[in-house]
Design a protein around this motif. Structure first.
Motif, PDB file in Angstrom:
ATOM      1  N   ILE A  43       0.835  -1.198   0.000  1.00  0.00           N
ATOM      2  CA  ILE A  43       0.000   0.000   0.000  1.00  0.00           C
ATOM      3  C   ILE A  43       0.872   1.250   0.000  1.00  0.00           C
ATOM      4  N   MET A  44       1.939   1.248   0.798  1.00  0.00           N
ATOM      5  CA  MET A  44       2.832   2.411   0.837  1.00  0.00           C
ATOM      6  C   MET A  44       3.494   2.632  -0.517  1.00  0.00           C
ATOM      7  N   SER A  45       3.859   1.558  -1.200  1.00  0.00           N
ATOM      8  CA  SER A  45       4.444   1.665  -2.529  1.00  0.00           C
ATOM      9  C   SER A  45       3.427   2.237  -3.514  1.00  0.00           C
ATOM     10  N   LEU A  46       2.188   1.747  -3.437  1.00  0.00           N
ATOM     11  CA  LEU A  46       1.120   2.243  -4.305  1.00  0.00           C
ATOM     12  C   LEU A  46       0.872   3.726  -4.050  1.00  0.00           C
ATOM     13  N   ILE A  47       0.812   4.123  -2.781  1.00  0.00           N
ATOM     14  CA  ILE A  47       0.614   5.533  -2.429  1.00  0.00           C
ATOM     15  C   ILE A  47       1.764   6.382  -2.962  1.00  0.00           C
ATOM     16  N   SER A  48       2.978   5.879  -2.833  1.00  0.00           N
ATOM     17  CA  SER A  48       4.146   6.609  -3.333  1.00  0.00           C
ATOM     18  C   SER A  48       4.054   6.823  -4.845  1.00  0.00           C
ATOM     19  N   GLU A  49       3.626   5.793  -5.569  1.00  0.00           N
ATOM     20  CA  GLU A  49       3.499   5.921  -7.022  1.00  0.00           C
ATOM     21  C   GLU A  49       2.383   6.881  -7.410  1.00  0.00           C
ATOM     22  N   ILE A  50       1.263   6.830  -6.691  1.00  0.00           N
ATOM     23  CA  ILE A  50       0.167   7.763  -6.958  1.00  0.00           C
ATOM     24  C   ILE A  50       0.652   9.193  -6.715  1.00  0.00           C
ATOM     25  N   LYS A  51       1.415   9.392  -5.643  1.00  0.00           N
ATOM     26  CA  LYS A  51       1.969  10.713  -5.320  1.00  0.00           C
ATOM     27  C   LYS A  51       2.872  11.201  -6.454  1.00  0.00           C
ATOM     28  N   ASP A  52       3.672  10.306  -7.010  1.00  0.00           N
ATOM     29  CA  ASP A  52       4.548  10.673  -8.129  1.00  0.00           C
ATOM     30  C   ASP A  52       3.740  11.072  -9.363  1.00  0.00           C
ATOM     31  N   ILE A  53       2.631  10.395  -9.603  1.00  0.00           N
ATOM     32  CA  ILE A  53       1.811  10.662 -10.787  1.00  0.00           C
ATOM     33  C   ILE A  53       1.074  12.000 -10.671  1.00  0.00           C
ATOM     34  N   GLY A  55       1.540  14.419  -8.266  1.00  0.00           N
ATOM     35  CA  GLY A  55       2.323  15.490  -7.660  1.00  0.00           C
ATOM     36  C   GLY A  55       2.088  15.528  -6.159  1.00  0.00           C
ATOM     37  N   THR A  56       3.125  15.913  -5.434  1.00  0.00           N
ATOM     38  CA  THR A  56       3.069  15.887  -3.975  1.00  0.00           C
ATOM     39  C   THR A  56       1.993  16.813  -3.418  1.00  0.00           C
ATOM     40  N   ALA A  57       1.895  18.042  -3.924  1.00  0.00           N
ATOM     41  CA  ALA A  57       0.912  18.999  -3.405  1.00  0.00           C
ATOM     42  C   ALA A  57      -0.506  18.489  -3.623  1.00  0.00           C
ATOM     43  N   THR A  58      -0.793  17.992  -4.808  1.00  0.00           N
ATOM     44  CA  THR A  58      -2.122  17.454  -5.116  1.00  0.00           C
ATOM     45  C   THR A  58      -2.425  16.253  -4.233  1.00  0.00           C
ATOM     46  N   TYR A  59      -1.425  15.382  -4.052  1.00  0.00           N
ATOM     47  CA  TYR A  59      -1.636  14.209  -3.207  1.00  0.00           C
ATOM     48  C   TYR A  59      -2.018  14.627  -1.780  1.00  0.00           C
ATOM     49  N   PHE A  60      -1.267  15.548  -1.194  1.00  0.00           N
ATOM     50  CA  PHE A  60      -1.538  15.932   0.194  1.00  0.00           C
ATOM     51  C   PHE A  60      -2.875  16.664   0.341  1.00  0.00           C
ATOM     52  N   LYS A  61      -3.280  17.440  -0.665  1.00  0.00           N
ATOM     53  CA  LYS A  61      -4.611  18.069  -0.625  1.00  0.00           C
ATOM     54  C   LYS A  61      -5.696  16.996  -0.672  1.00  0.00           C
ATOM     55  N   GLY A  62      -5.503  15.989  -1.531  1.00  0.00           N
ATOM     56  CA  GLY A  62      -6.462  14.886  -1.627  1.00  0.00           C
ATOM     57  C   GLY A  62      -6.514  14.056  -0.363  1.00  0.00           C
ATOM     58  N   GLU A  63      -5.359  13.842   0.246  1.00  0.00           N
ATOM     59  CA  GLU A  63      -5.308  13.100   1.506  1.00  0.00           C
ATOM     60  C   GLU A  63      -6.074  13.864   2.594  1.00  0.00           C
ATOM     61  N   ASP A 101      -4.580   0.919 -13.319  1.00  0.00           N
ATOM     62  CA  ASP A 101      -3.936  -0.317 -13.758  1.00  0.00           C
ATOM     63  C   ASP A 101      -2.720  -0.545 -12.876  1.00  0.00           C
ATOM     64  N   VAL A 102      -2.756  -1.615 -12.107  1.00  0.00           N
ATOM     65  CA  VAL A 102      -1.644  -1.971 -11.227  1.00  0.00           C
ATOM     66  C   VAL A 102      -1.015  -3.255 -11.751  1.00  0.00           C
ATOM     67  N   GLY A 103       0.293  -3.224 -11.950  1.00  0.00           N
ATOM     68  CA  GLY A 103       1.010  -4.383 -12.470  1.00  0.00           C
ATOM     69  C   GLY A 103       1.137  -5.490 -11.441  1.00  0.00           C
ATOM     70  N   PRO A 104       1.657  -6.634 -11.857  1.00  0.00           N
ATOM     71  CA  PRO A 104       1.755  -7.798 -10.974  1.00  0.00           C
ATOM     72  C   PRO A 104       2.651  -7.566  -9.754  1.00  0.00           C
ATOM     73  N   ARG A 105       3.528  -6.605  -9.823  1.00  0.00           N
ATOM     74  CA  ARG A 105       4.400  -6.297  -8.678  1.00  0.00           C
ATOM     75  C   ARG A 105       3.868  -5.130  -7.842  1.00  0.00           C
ATOM     76  N   GLY A 106       2.646  -4.688  -8.150  1.00  0.00           N
ATOM     77  CA  GLY A 106       2.036  -3.601  -7.395  1.00  0.00           C
ATOM     78  C   GLY A 106       2.381  -2.219  -7.908  1.00  0.00           C
ATOM     79  N   ASN A 107       3.069  -2.144  -9.055  1.00  0.00           N
ATOM     80  CA  ASN A 107       3.420  -0.850  -9.622  1.00  0.00           C
ATOM     81  C   ASN A 107       2.245  -0.283 -10.433  1.00  0.00           C
ATOM     82  N   VAL A 108       2.091   1.032 -10.416  1.00  0.00           N
ATOM     83  CA  VAL A 108       1.018   1.678 -11.177  1.00  0.00           C
ATOM     84  C   VAL A 108       1.467   1.838 -12.619  1.00  0.00           C
TER      85      VAL A 108
END
Length: 134
Positions: A43-53, A55-63, A101-108
């Motif tokens: 989950i932390m890896s998925l969240i990190s990838e979503i944040k990268d996609i 952007g950090t500011a958008t992610y934290f506003k959404g959180e 779309d999440v790959g078999p290793r949990g990557n976005v």
């Protein structure tokens, strides 16, 4: 209580995009395989990838929107789409349609978050809905 329910109706499978569904695993062209269960690390890896996609500011506003309970409605369809409604500023409600779309290793591999807000795509409302769907 879960903030996001799972709907059993499916959309057309003709789009050829792989999507994550909490109820039926990862679907692609009619076949289904269960996503790897990475636990907290996954989950932390998925969240990190979503944040990268998005952007950090958008992610934290959404959180922040998620923690404020602004996700009014959220359903994960049987083929993995997420339909949601999120409260915004000035009493507006925004409507979202998200494909992930999440790959078999949990990557976005793919995140397509459409929203009726002015930003319109992969915005803070999308982040809030994604967090509600986890």
């Amino acid at each position: 209580m879960d903030r996001c329910s799972v709907r059993t109706t499916a959309r057309k499978a003709s789009e050829g995009i792989t999507h994550v569904s909490r109820s039926s695993g990862i679907t692609s062209g009619g076949s289904t395989r269960q996503p790897s269960r990475g636990g907290v690390c996954g989950i932390m890896s998925l969240i990190s990838e979503i944040k990268d996609i998005v952007g950090t500011a958008t992610y934290f506003k959404g959180e922040q929107y998620f923690h404020q309970g602004k996700v009014q409605y959220c359903e994960v369809t049987s083929d993995g789409y997420i339909d949601a409604e999120v409260s915004g500023s000035y009493g507006n409600t925004y409507f979202l349609d998200i494909a992930l779309d999440v790959g078999p290793r949990g990557n976005v591999n793919y995140l397509d978050g459409e929203c009726s807000c002015a930003v319109g795509y992969n915005c803070k409302h999308v982040v809030a809905a994604l967090l509600a769907s986890m």
